[in-house]
Design a protein around this motif. Sequence first.
Motif, PDB file in Angstrom:
ATOM      1  N   PHE A  37      -5.883 -13.373  22.660  1.00  0.00           N
ATOM      2  CA  PHE A  37      -6.537 -13.853  23.878  1.00  0.00           C
ATOM      3  C   PHE A  37      -7.829 -13.051  24.053  1.00  0.00           C
ATOM      4  N   LYS A  38      -8.952 -13.733  23.947  1.00  0.00           N
ATOM      5  CA  LYS A  38     -10.259 -13.083  23.865  1.00  0.00           C
ATOM      6  C   LYS A  38     -10.864 -12.845  25.251  1.00  0.00           C
ATOM      7  N   GLN A  39     -12.077 -12.244  25.206  1.00  0.00           N
ATOM      8  CA  GLN A  39     -12.949 -12.046  26.363  1.00  0.00           C
ATOM      9  C   GLN A  39     -12.311 -11.186  27.439  1.00  0.00           C
ATOM     10  N   THR A  40     -11.690 -10.098  27.051  1.00  0.00           N
ATOM     11  CA  THR A  40     -11.144  -9.151  28.012  1.00  0.00           C
ATOM     12  C   THR A  40     -11.291  -7.745  27.464  1.00  0.00           C
ATOM     13  N   SER A  41     -11.513  -6.812  28.353  1.00  0.00           N
ATOM     14  CA  SER A  41     -11.667  -5.405  27.961  1.00  0.00           C
ATOM     15  C   SER A  41     -10.942  -4.516  28.962  1.00  0.00           C
ATOM     16  N   ALA A  42      -9.695  -4.844  29.250  1.00  0.00           N
ATOM     17  CA  ALA A  42      -8.930  -4.115  30.256  1.00  0.00           C
ATOM     18  C   ALA A  42      -8.723  -2.674  29.839  1.00  0.00           C
ATOM     19  N   GLY A  43      -8.844  -1.754  30.820  1.00  0.00           N
ATOM     20  CA  GLY A  43      -8.641  -0.345  30.561  1.00  0.00           C
ATOM     21  C   GLY A  43      -7.180   0.043  30.655  1.00  0.00           C
ATOM     22  N   GLN A  56       9.904 -21.976  32.680  1.00  0.00           N
ATOM     23  CA  GLN A  56       8.459 -21.970  32.883  1.00  0.00           C
ATOM     24  C   GLN A  56       7.817 -20.852  32.074  1.00  0.00           C
ATOM     25  N   GLY A  57       6.532 -21.070  31.783  1.00  0.00           N
ATOM     26  CA  GLY A  57       5.801 -20.105  30.970  1.00  0.00           C
ATOM     27  C   GLY A  57       5.330 -18.916  31.775  1.00  0.00           C
ATOM     28  N   GLY A  58       5.077 -17.812  31.092  1.00  0.00           N
ATOM     29  CA  GLY A  58       4.610 -16.597  31.747  1.00  0.00           C
ATOM     30  C   GLY A  58       3.096 -16.528  31.789  1.00  0.00           C
ATOM     31  N   PHE A  59       2.599 -15.328  32.135  1.00  0.00           N
ATOM     32  CA  PHE A  59       1.155 -15.133  32.247  1.00  0.00           C
ATOM     33  C   PHE A  59       0.812 -13.683  31.959  1.00  0.00           C
ATOM     34  N   ILE A  60      -0.464 -13.443  31.708  1.00  0.00           N
ATOM     35  CA  ILE A  60      -1.005 -12.104  31.470  1.00  0.00           C
ATOM     36  C   ILE A  60      -2.175 -11.901  32.420  1.00  0.00           C
ATOM     37  N   VAL A  72      -6.890 -14.235  33.896  1.00  0.00           N
ATOM     38  CA  VAL A  72      -5.517 -14.732  33.849  1.00  0.00           C
ATOM     39  C   VAL A  72      -5.357 -15.569  32.584  1.00  0.00           C
ATOM     40  N   TYR A  73      -4.324 -15.257  31.789  1.00  0.00           N
ATOM     41  CA  TYR A  73      -4.009 -16.003  30.572  1.00  0.00           C
ATOM     42  C   TYR A  73      -2.568 -16.501  30.662  1.00  0.00           C
ATOM     43  N   ASN A  74      -2.287 -17.606  29.999  1.00  0.00           N
ATOM     44  CA  ASN A  74      -0.905 -17.997  29.748  1.00  0.00           C
ATOM     45  C   ASN A  74      -0.713 -18.151  28.250  1.00  0.00           C
ATOM     46  N   PHE A  75       0.540 -18.217  27.815  1.00  0.00           N
ATOM     47  CA  PHE A  75       0.839 -18.180  26.386  1.00  0.00           C
ATOM     48  C   PHE A  75       0.564 -19.502  25.679  1.00  0.00           C
ATOM     49  N   GLN A  76       0.183 -20.534  26.411  1.00  0.00           N
ATOM     50  CA  GLN A  76       0.031 -21.853  25.815  1.00  0.00           C
ATOM     51  C   GLN A  76      -1.367 -22.110  25.262  1.00  0.00           C
ATOM     52  N   LYS A  77      -2.336 -21.281  25.616  1.00  0.00           N
ATOM     53  CA  LYS A  77      -3.683 -21.441  25.061  1.00  0.00           C
ATOM     54  C   LYS A  77      -4.352 -20.079  25.006  1.00  0.00           C
ATOM     55  N   ASP A  78      -5.287 -19.941  24.064  1.00  0.00           N
ATOM     56  CA  ASP A  78      -5.909 -18.651  23.823  1.00  0.00           C
ATOM     57  C   ASP A  78      -7.170 -18.437  24.654  1.00  0.00           C
ATOM     58  N   GLN A  79      -7.470 -19.324  25.577  1.00  0.00           N
ATOM     59  CA  GLN A  79      -8.639 -19.183  26.427  1.00  0.00           C
ATOM     60  C   GLN A  79      -8.223 -18.711  27.813  1.00  0.00           C
ATOM     61  N   LEU A 396       7.066 -27.290  29.251  1.00  0.00           N
ATOM     62  CA  LEU A 396       7.311 -25.936  29.737  1.00  0.00           C
ATOM     63  C   LEU A 396       6.073 -25.486  30.518  1.00  0.00           C
ATOM     64  N   PRO A 397       5.932 -25.892  31.772  1.00  0.00           N
ATOM     65  CA  PRO A 397       4.720 -25.574  32.541  1.00  0.00           C
ATOM     66  C   PRO A 397       4.597 -24.079  32.798  1.00  0.00           C
ATOM     67  N   ALA A 398       3.354 -23.613  32.853  1.00  0.00           N
ATOM     68  CA  ALA A 398       3.100 -22.198  33.090  1.00  0.00           C
ATOM     69  C   ALA A 398       3.313 -21.853  34.563  1.00  0.00           C
ATOM     70  N   ARG A 399       3.656 -20.606  34.804  1.00  0.00           N
ATOM     71  CA  ARG A 399       3.846 -20.126  36.171  1.00  0.00           C
ATOM     72  C   ARG A 399       2.518 -20.221  36.933  1.00  0.00           C
ATOM     73  N   SER A 400       2.587 -20.724  38.164  1.00  0.00           N
ATOM     74  CA  SER A 400       1.378 -20.929  38.953  1.00  0.00           C
ATOM     75  C   SER A 400       0.785 -19.595  39.398  1.00  0.00           C
ATOM     76  N   VAL A 401      -0.532 -19.417  39.147  1.00  0.00           N
ATOM     77  CA  VAL A 401      -1.284 -18.255  39.625  1.00  0.00           C
ATOM     78  C   VAL A 401      -2.500 -18.789  40.380  1.00  0.00           C
ATOM     79  N   GLN A 402      -2.547 -18.515  41.676  1.00  0.00           N
ATOM     80  CA  GLN A 402      -3.636 -18.998  42.519  1.00  0.00           C
ATOM     81  C   GLN A 402      -4.699 -17.904  42.679  1.00  0.00           C
ATOM     82  N   PRO A 403      -5.954 -18.292  42.930  1.00  0.00           N
ATOM     83  CA  PRO A 403      -7.005 -17.287  43.163  1.00  0.00           C
ATOM     84  C   PRO A 403      -6.643 -16.358  44.315  1.00  0.00           C
TER      85      PRO A 403
END
Length: 535
Positions: A37-43, A56-60, A72-79, A396-403
């Motif tokens: 999963f690209k475009q992140t530089s978490a410390g 349901q799917g998880g998230f990062i 916010v990422y989910n396991f179903q796509k790399d964007q 297998l829908p991903a877990r909802s994450v709202q702004p």
Amino acid sequence: MRLQELILCSTAPTTSESGAGSVALHDIQNTTNLASFKQTSAGNHCTAVFESTNSQGGFILAAQPDKSILNVYNFQKDQIALKIVLPEKLTCITVDHKGLYCAGGTSQGRIYLWEISSGILFNSWDAHYRRINVLKFTNDGTCLVSGSEDSAVNVWLVARLLDDDEQSDLPTPHYTLSDHTLPITDIKCGVGASLTCRLLTASVDHSVKLWDLSSGTLLTTFQFPHVISHLAWDVTERVFFAASQDGSIHRVNLFRQRKNNAGDLIHEAVGGGGTSDIIRFGEEDDGTQTRRPIQVGWVGSSPSSHLPRLTCFSPEIRETISAMAISFTSTFLLVGTMGGMIHLYDLPSHQLIRTISAHKGFSITYLSSLLKPPDLIGHLSLDLKVGSLSDAKDALPARSVQPFQRMKDAKSREAHEVHMLLRAKRNPYQDDSTEYSQAEFLRDYAFFVAPSSSQNGAAPMSGVESTTAKNRINKLEAEITQLREQLGKAKSINDAMWDSVVQRVVNMENERVQSDGAEKEADSDARRRKRSRGA
């Protein structure tokens, strides 16, 4: 196979020319890169993961260090699935085990608490005087623990932080653990509910402290020769690992064996004496090593305990340790470095098993181990009865994450709209692909726990693994031989005791019979003499 253990790591660039980092998933057996999963530089302490379930799917979640953005990422796509604009930059984040709440700390000592499914900001308050380095939820999610550069560890009750009646008041910590004297570097919460939970805290003051969270009391202090930057705690709470940035890792056993007054070997817990109970680790006696060792200390109940002390010199760690974790099956110690290397050590033998070098030029800022998500991109089950891979998210829908909200809003709290997934009773996708029958589960579990050499298609054991297995087999055979000899001795002793007891009983019976016969004969002679006199 569904039961497959993976390593999840987060990377950050070490220089401005390195570009953005990523979050990657590797197979723990062959180190294959399964997803990135690209475009992140978490410390450090800025990555949080909620694992996928059968429904349901998880998230990062990954907080960016240079801007007030949460990816916010989910396991179903790399964007990136969602970019959340935050009130300010976060220095650490955490998610509770149920995936309900997310907490973030800032460099000003402030903590934000959001509900993930609605994005509502439930609370924000000044929790510390200085930067917050680490946040952790307890296993049951009832407490939030924060560690700061002001050397304090605060324990907050989540119920009070969510209470509408206390929104106008400044939250006060349930406990303040203030025995450290320098900034906090890491926190680990034990298993179980808050009433039975223990806590490990590490600090720049070279100490790791063990706390009883139910009472907020200090149980034991472990003093080290170096600054402890990272902790890893076994799920059974028998042992923990303390890592220094210079490349040394100490293993601390929380239980020991000793002989009691009767000479029996017993097991007892180490420490527990309170503030006066301090267990110290000295420098290694051998100062001729030019490379930093992994120092493995076997701890006794006092500094003078003469228990074995093992040192595993590991030339592969020549740089700063930046992350550490224990694998899902508690068989490997995962060690990440500032140079992008991930080393896997066998816990029983402390030997290096394999190294992941796919992230050179980046710093490993987060490490964890998890089972392979059923909705992982590119590895979806072929049993999913969907039209195409693009429709897999419907199975297998991903877990909802709202702004997340940037300010507290009373109207949103009153409305409190929560996006959640209601599991259907009859769902053909779940019944066919995401739920185990008992036979399938037992089959996959047997494959998951089987040794590497017995798995079909698995790579053969390495030399270290083969040597370890042979040594274990030889040890077990020697123990069986010794047990058989002891059993033979015990049987011979038992037979001898039985023979002696039986012989004694028989002799006593014979003597009694002879004595009775002599008495009867004497009586008979006396009666004959009386009759002869009368005649």
